[in-house]
Design a protein around this motif. Sequence first.
Motif, PDB file in Angstrom:
ATOM      1  N   ASN A 113       0.847  -1.194   0.000  1.00  0.00           N
ATOM      2  CA  ASN A 113       0.000   0.000   0.000  1.00  0.00           C
ATOM      3  C   ASN A 113       0.881   1.243   0.000  1.00  0.00           C
ATOM      4  O   ASN A 113       2.045   1.181   0.401  1.00  0.00           O
ATOM      5  N   PRO A 114       0.343   2.381  -0.412  1.00  0.00           N
ATOM      6  CA  PRO A 114       1.126   3.618  -0.316  1.00  0.00           C
ATOM      7  C   PRO A 114       1.563   3.856   1.125  1.00  0.00           C
ATOM      8  O   PRO A 114       0.781   3.651   2.064  1.00  0.00           O
ATOM      9  N   ARG A 115       2.823   4.235   1.266  1.00  0.00           N
ATOM     10  CA  ARG A 115       3.397   4.479   2.595  1.00  0.00           C
ATOM     11  C   ARG A 115       4.256   5.731   2.535  1.00  0.00           C
ATOM     12  O   ARG A 115       4.827   6.048   1.495  1.00  0.00           O
ATOM     13  N   PRO A 116       4.420   6.415   3.650  1.00  0.00           N
ATOM     14  CA  PRO A 116       5.180   7.668   3.639  1.00  0.00           C
ATOM     15  C   PRO A 116       6.670   7.500   3.342  1.00  0.00           C
ATOM     16  O   PRO A 116       7.353   8.469   3.032  1.00  0.00           O
ATOM     17  N   ASP A 117       7.191   6.278   3.411  1.00  0.00           N
ATOM     18  CA  ASP A 117       8.625   6.100   3.156  1.00  0.00           C
ATOM     19  C   ASP A 117       8.956   5.945   1.671  1.00  0.00           C
ATOM     20  O   ASP A 117      10.124   5.966   1.299  1.00  0.00           O
ATOM     21  N   ALA A 118       7.953   5.783   0.808  1.00  0.00           N
ATOM     22  CA  ALA A 118       8.189   5.628  -0.630  1.00  0.00           C
ATOM     23  C   ALA A 118       7.398   6.703  -1.363  1.00  0.00           C
ATOM     24  O   ALA A 118       6.212   6.537  -1.635  1.00  0.00           O
ATOM     25  N   THR A 119       8.080   7.806  -1.643  1.00  0.00           N
ATOM     26  CA  THR A 119       7.402   8.950  -2.241  1.00  0.00           C
ATOM     27  C   THR A 119       8.176   9.487  -3.439  1.00  0.00           C
ATOM     28  O   THR A 119       9.391   9.309  -3.543  1.00  0.00           O
ATOM     29  N   ASP A 120       7.457  10.167  -4.294  1.00  0.00           N
ATOM     30  CA  ASP A 120       8.067  10.835  -5.434  1.00  0.00           C
ATOM     31  C   ASP A 120       8.942  11.966  -4.899  1.00  0.00           C
ATOM     32  O   ASP A 120       8.466  12.805  -4.130  1.00  0.00           O
ATOM     33  N   PRO A 121      10.218  12.000  -5.280  1.00  0.00           N
ATOM     34  CA  PRO A 121      11.114  13.025  -4.733  1.00  0.00           C
ATOM     35  C   PRO A 121      10.757  14.446  -5.162  1.00  0.00           C
ATOM     36  O   PRO A 121      11.140  15.405  -4.495  1.00  0.00           O
ATOM     37  N   HIS A 122       9.998  14.589  -6.235  1.00  0.00           N
ATOM     38  CA  HIS A 122       9.646  15.923  -6.724  1.00  0.00           C
ATOM     39  C   HIS A 122       8.321  16.425  -6.170  1.00  0.00           C
ATOM     40  O   HIS A 122       8.177  17.606  -5.866  1.00  0.00           O
ATOM     41  N   THR A 123       7.338  15.529  -6.032  1.00  0.00           N
ATOM     42  CA  THR A 123       6.005  15.959  -5.603  1.00  0.00           C
ATOM     43  C   THR A 123       5.682  15.573  -4.160  1.00  0.00           C
ATOM     44  O   THR A 123       4.761  16.116  -3.576  1.00  0.00           O
ATOM     45  N   GLY A 124       6.416  14.607  -3.615  1.00  0.00           N
ATOM     46  CA  GLY A 124       6.120  14.121  -2.272  1.00  0.00           C
ATOM     47  C   GLY A 124       4.964  13.138  -2.233  1.00  0.00           C
ATOM     48  O   GLY A 124       4.604  12.621  -1.187  1.00  0.00           O
ATOM     49  N   GLU A 125       4.364  12.865  -3.404  1.00  0.00           N
ATOM     50  CA  GLU A 125       3.239  11.938  -3.475  1.00  0.00           C
ATOM     51  C   GLU A 125       3.708  10.507  -3.163  1.00  0.00           C
ATOM     52  O   GLU A 125       4.746  10.064  -3.634  1.00  0.00           O
ATOM     53  N   GLN A 126       2.909   9.812  -2.350  1.00  0.00           N
ATOM     54  CA  GLN A 126       3.243   8.436  -2.010  1.00  0.00           C
ATOM     55  C   GLN A 126       3.035   7.535  -3.219  1.00  0.00           C
ATOM     56  O   GLN A 126       2.016   7.643  -3.912  1.00  0.00           O
ATOM     57  N   TYR A 127       4.011   6.665  -3.475  1.00  0.00           N
ATOM     58  CA  TYR A 127       3.876   5.706  -4.570  1.00  0.00           C
ATOM     59  C   TYR A 127       2.767   4.715  -4.239  1.00  0.00           C
ATOM     60  O   TYR A 127       2.738   4.156  -3.138  1.00  0.00           O
ATOM     61  N   SER A 128       1.896   4.485  -5.179  1.00  0.00           N
ATOM     62  CA  SER A 128       0.774   3.563  -4.956  1.00  0.00           C
ATOM     63  C   SER A 128       1.009   2.207  -5.613  1.00  0.00           C
ATOM     64  O   SER A 128       0.122   1.353  -5.581  1.00  0.00           O
ATOM     65  N   PHE A 168      14.899  -1.049  -9.475  1.00  0.00           N
ATOM     66  CA  PHE A 168      14.849  -1.462  -8.074  1.00  0.00           C
ATOM     67  C   PHE A 168      15.345  -0.343  -7.174  1.00  0.00           C
ATOM     68  O   PHE A 168      16.247   0.412  -7.527  1.00  0.00           O
ATOM     69  N   PHE A 169      14.750  -0.249  -5.996  1.00  0.00           N
ATOM     70  CA  PHE A 169      15.173   0.761  -5.032  1.00  0.00           C
ATOM     71  C   PHE A 169      14.884   0.243  -3.629  1.00  0.00           C
ATOM     72  O   PHE A 169      14.344  -0.837  -3.432  1.00  0.00           O
ATOM     73  N   THR A 170      15.279   1.015  -2.658  1.00  0.00           N
ATOM     74  CA  THR A 170      14.959   0.720  -1.273  1.00  0.00           C
ATOM     75  C   THR A 170      14.621   2.045  -0.601  1.00  0.00           C
ATOM     76  O   THR A 170      14.737   3.109  -1.208  1.00  0.00           O
ATOM     77  N   THR A 171      14.167   1.962   0.615  1.00  0.00           N
ATOM     78  CA  THR A 171      13.898   3.151   1.426  1.00  0.00           C
ATOM     79  C   THR A 171      14.539   2.901   2.782  1.00  0.00           C
ATOM     80  O   THR A 171      14.869   1.750   3.105  1.00  0.00           O
ATOM     81  N   PRO A 172      14.712   3.923   3.595  1.00  0.00           N
ATOM     82  CA  PRO A 172      15.287   3.689   4.922  1.00  0.00           C
ATOM     83  C   PRO A 172      14.524   2.616   5.716  1.00  0.00           C
ATOM     84  O   PRO A 172      15.130   1.839   6.447  1.00  0.00           O
ATOM     85  N   HIS A 173      13.207   2.543   5.517  1.00  0.00           N
ATOM     86  CA  HIS A 173      12.403   1.529   6.200  1.00  0.00           C
ATOM     87  C   HIS A 173      12.857   0.115   5.827  1.00  0.00           C
ATOM     88  O   HIS A 173      12.765  -0.805   6.634  1.00  0.00           O
ATOM     89  N   PHE A 174      13.337  -0.066   4.609  1.00  0.00           N
ATOM     90  CA  PHE A 174      13.739  -1.384   4.114  1.00  0.00           C
ATOM     91  C   PHE A 174      15.251  -1.561   4.039  1.00  0.00           C
ATOM     92  O   PHE A 174      15.721  -2.584   3.527  1.00  0.00           O
ATOM     93  N   ASP A 175      16.016  -0.601   4.526  1.00  0.00           N
ATOM     94  CA  ASP A 175      17.476  -0.692   4.410  1.00  0.00           C
ATOM     95  C   ASP A 175      18.043  -1.990   4.974  1.00  0.00           C
ATOM     96  O   ASP A 175      18.931  -2.579   4.390  1.00  0.00           O
ATOM     97  N   ARG A 176      17.554  -2.425   6.111  1.00  0.00           N
ATOM     98  CA  ARG A 176      18.080  -3.655   6.727  1.00  0.00           C
ATOM     99  C   ARG A 176      17.206  -4.864   6.453  1.00  0.00           C
ATOM    100  O   ARG A 176      17.425  -5.931   7.019  1.00  0.00           O
ATOM    101  N   HIS A 177      16.233  -4.698   5.602  1.00  0.00           N
ATOM    102  CA  HIS A 177      15.318  -5.792   5.264  1.00  0.00           C
ATOM    103  C   HIS A 177      15.849  -6.523   4.036  1.00  0.00           C
ATOM    104  O   HIS A 177      16.316  -5.885   3.093  1.00  0.00           O
ATOM    105  N   PRO A 178      15.756  -7.851   4.003  1.00  0.00           N
ATOM    106  CA  PRO A 178      16.282  -8.603   2.851  1.00  0.00           C
ATOM    107  C   PRO A 178      15.325  -8.564   1.657  1.00  0.00           C
ATOM    108  O   PRO A 178      14.762  -9.575   1.247  1.00  0.00           O
ATOM    109  N   SER A 179      15.141  -7.371   1.120  1.00  0.00           N
ATOM    110  CA  SER A 179      14.234  -7.214  -0.020  1.00  0.00           C
ATOM    111  C   SER A 179      14.607  -5.968  -0.802  1.00  0.00           C
ATOM    112  O   SER A 179      15.342  -5.113  -0.322  1.00  0.00           O
TER     113      SER A 179
END
Length: 139
Positions: A48-63, A87-98
């Motif tokens: 689901n859209p979450r605040p840790d994965a957002t468009d860097p230009h608009t701040g909109e959460q990726y859906s 592929f990318f990661t976010t700080p929320h997933f930095d230590r997650h194996p994904s």
Amino acid sequence: MAATRPRRARVDDVHDLAVTMPHVTVVDGTKENPVYQVGGKSFVFFRNPRPDATDPHTGEQYSDVIVIWVASKADKQSLLQDDDSPFFTTPHFDRHPSVLVRASRIGELSREELAEVVQDAWLARASARRRATWLAEHP
């Protein structure tokens, strides 16, 4: 004769590839997003859209974020090291194996590349016996 270009991956391929792996169950995640599991362990899920994965230009959460397991930190880094990689990661997933990938960018992968990533995700989460059986059948 010209070489044929590999078919680009589609979101439907994520579903098809995940569900065709052995011993897979599909459960509804939040907002009924599919979660693909082997032995009760998730290996691919639609987030689901979450605040840790957002468009860097608009701040909109990726859906359209898809989470895909990896076997190791090295595998994760190999998928993330190319700046052009979807592929990318976010700080929320930095230590997650994904790794994360947006559905809107899945077409940057070939179907074969996506198949390898989904199969590797399944292998990362399957039991040793299931993993060994699958690998013996797919040398």
